[in-house]
Design a protein around this motif. Structure first.
Motif, PDB file in Angstrom:
ATOM      1  N   SER A  38      77.480  17.152  38.441  1.00  0.00           N
ATOM      2  CA  SER A  38      78.211  17.407  37.249  1.00  0.00           C
ATOM      3  C   SER A  38      77.472  18.150  36.554  1.00  0.00           C
ATOM      4  N   ASP A  39      75.719  17.627  36.625  1.00  0.00           N
ATOM      5  CA  ASP A  39      74.751  17.855  35.671  1.00  0.00           C
ATOM      6  C   ASP A  39      74.265  19.199  36.312  1.00  0.00           C
ATOM      7  N   VAL A  40      73.967  19.416  37.910  1.00  0.00           N
ATOM      8  CA  VAL A  40      73.804  20.751  37.854  1.00  0.00           C
ATOM      9  C   VAL A  40      74.788  22.044  38.135  1.00  0.00           C
ATOM     10  N   ALA A  41      76.380  21.359  38.227  1.00  0.00           N
ATOM     11  CA  ALA A  41      77.245  22.720  37.636  1.00  0.00           C
ATOM     12  C   ALA A  41      76.944  22.978  36.299  1.00  0.00           C
ATOM     13  N   ALA A  42      77.147  21.957  35.925  1.00  0.00           N
ATOM     14  CA  ALA A  42      76.849  22.501  33.905  1.00  0.00           C
ATOM     15  C   ALA A  42      75.752  23.053  33.618  1.00  0.00           C
ATOM     16  N   ALA A  43      74.876  22.745  34.102  1.00  0.00           N
ATOM     17  CA  ALA A  43      73.481  24.439  33.912  1.00  0.00           C
ATOM     18  C   ALA A  43      73.909  25.146  35.088  1.00  0.00           C
ATOM     19  N   ALA A  44      74.443  25.299  36.347  1.00  0.00           N
ATOM     20  CA  ALA A  44      74.659  26.158  36.645  1.00  0.00           C
ATOM     21  C   ALA A  44      75.951  27.260  35.521  1.00  0.00           C
ATOM     22  N   ASN A  45      76.701  26.647  34.969  1.00  0.00           N
ATOM     23  CA  ASN A  45      77.657  27.688  34.902  1.00  0.00           C
ATOM     24  C   ASN A  45      77.465  27.704  33.410  1.00  0.00           C
ATOM     25  N   ALA A  46      76.708  27.235  33.126  1.00  0.00           N
ATOM     26  CA  ALA A  46      75.858  27.080  31.678  1.00  0.00           C
ATOM     27  C   ALA A  46      75.635  28.844  31.863  1.00  0.00           C
ATOM     28  N   ARG A  47      75.061  29.537  32.587  1.00  0.00           N
ATOM     29  CA  ARG A  47      74.031  30.127  33.523  1.00  0.00           C
ATOM     30  C   ARG A  47      74.654  31.796  34.190  1.00  0.00           C
TER      31      ARG A  47
END
Ligand code: DQA
Length: 155
Positions: A38-47
């Motif tokens: 979920s952290d990686v998805a959030a960081a990726a989605n933010a960009r």
């Protein structure tokens, strides 16, 4: 490599990492694999990027996953677990798919047992993050996206 505006990152975890949260928490922490995904998805989605996550305890399944998604993906975040230290096949798979990859480890593999200090896959990666725990994945995601967004030298 995908050239769409929304890069797809592959987040790949190897053996025993499905047990994060209960496996040696003094080394790997109390966070679970879904927490990290979920952290990686959030960081990726933010960009503006998306993530496809996969975990397996089987070397061939990890390689099959990389092969299957090589046409759609722009880059790879890989914590190969113990296969890091043994798998020439995973090294070769990363070279074969020719996507930029970042190697990630929760623990600092360079301060642990001597057999963990050697990574078979490091030479096929653009970089390695080790010892930052869960936070290392957000760092790795941003580094991979920085790499993908960097202007490419003209041929
Ligand atoms: C690990 C380090 C490896 O040596 C070990 O086999 C793992 C986890 C890490 O994230 O620190 O399974 O990759």
């Amino acid at each position: 490599m995908s050239t769409t505006d929304s890069p797809l990152l592959l987040l790949v975890h190897g053996p025993n990492l499905n047990l994060l949260g209960e496996r040696q928490p003094e080394i790997y922490g109390h966070d679970t694999l879904p927490d990290i995904e979920s952290d990686v998805a959030a960081a990726a989605n933010a960009r503006g990027a998306t993530v496809l996550s996969f975990q397996s305890n089987h070397e061939g399944a990890l390689i099959d996953f990389l092969h299957q998604h090589r046409g759609q993906a722009s880059g790879v975040l890989l914590n190969a677990g113990a296969y890091t230290h043994t798998s020439i096949a995973l090294h070769d798979a990363l070279e074969a798919i020719a996507l930029p990859a970042v190697e990630v480890h929760l623990s600092n593999i360079h301060t642990r047992e001597s057999f963990r200090r050697r990574s078979m896959i490091a030479a096929a990666c653009i970089g390695q993050i080790a010892g930052l725990g869960r936070a290392g994945y957000t760092v790795a995601t941003n580094l991979l996206l920085d790499h993908l967004e960097a202007p490419k030298p003209s041929p």
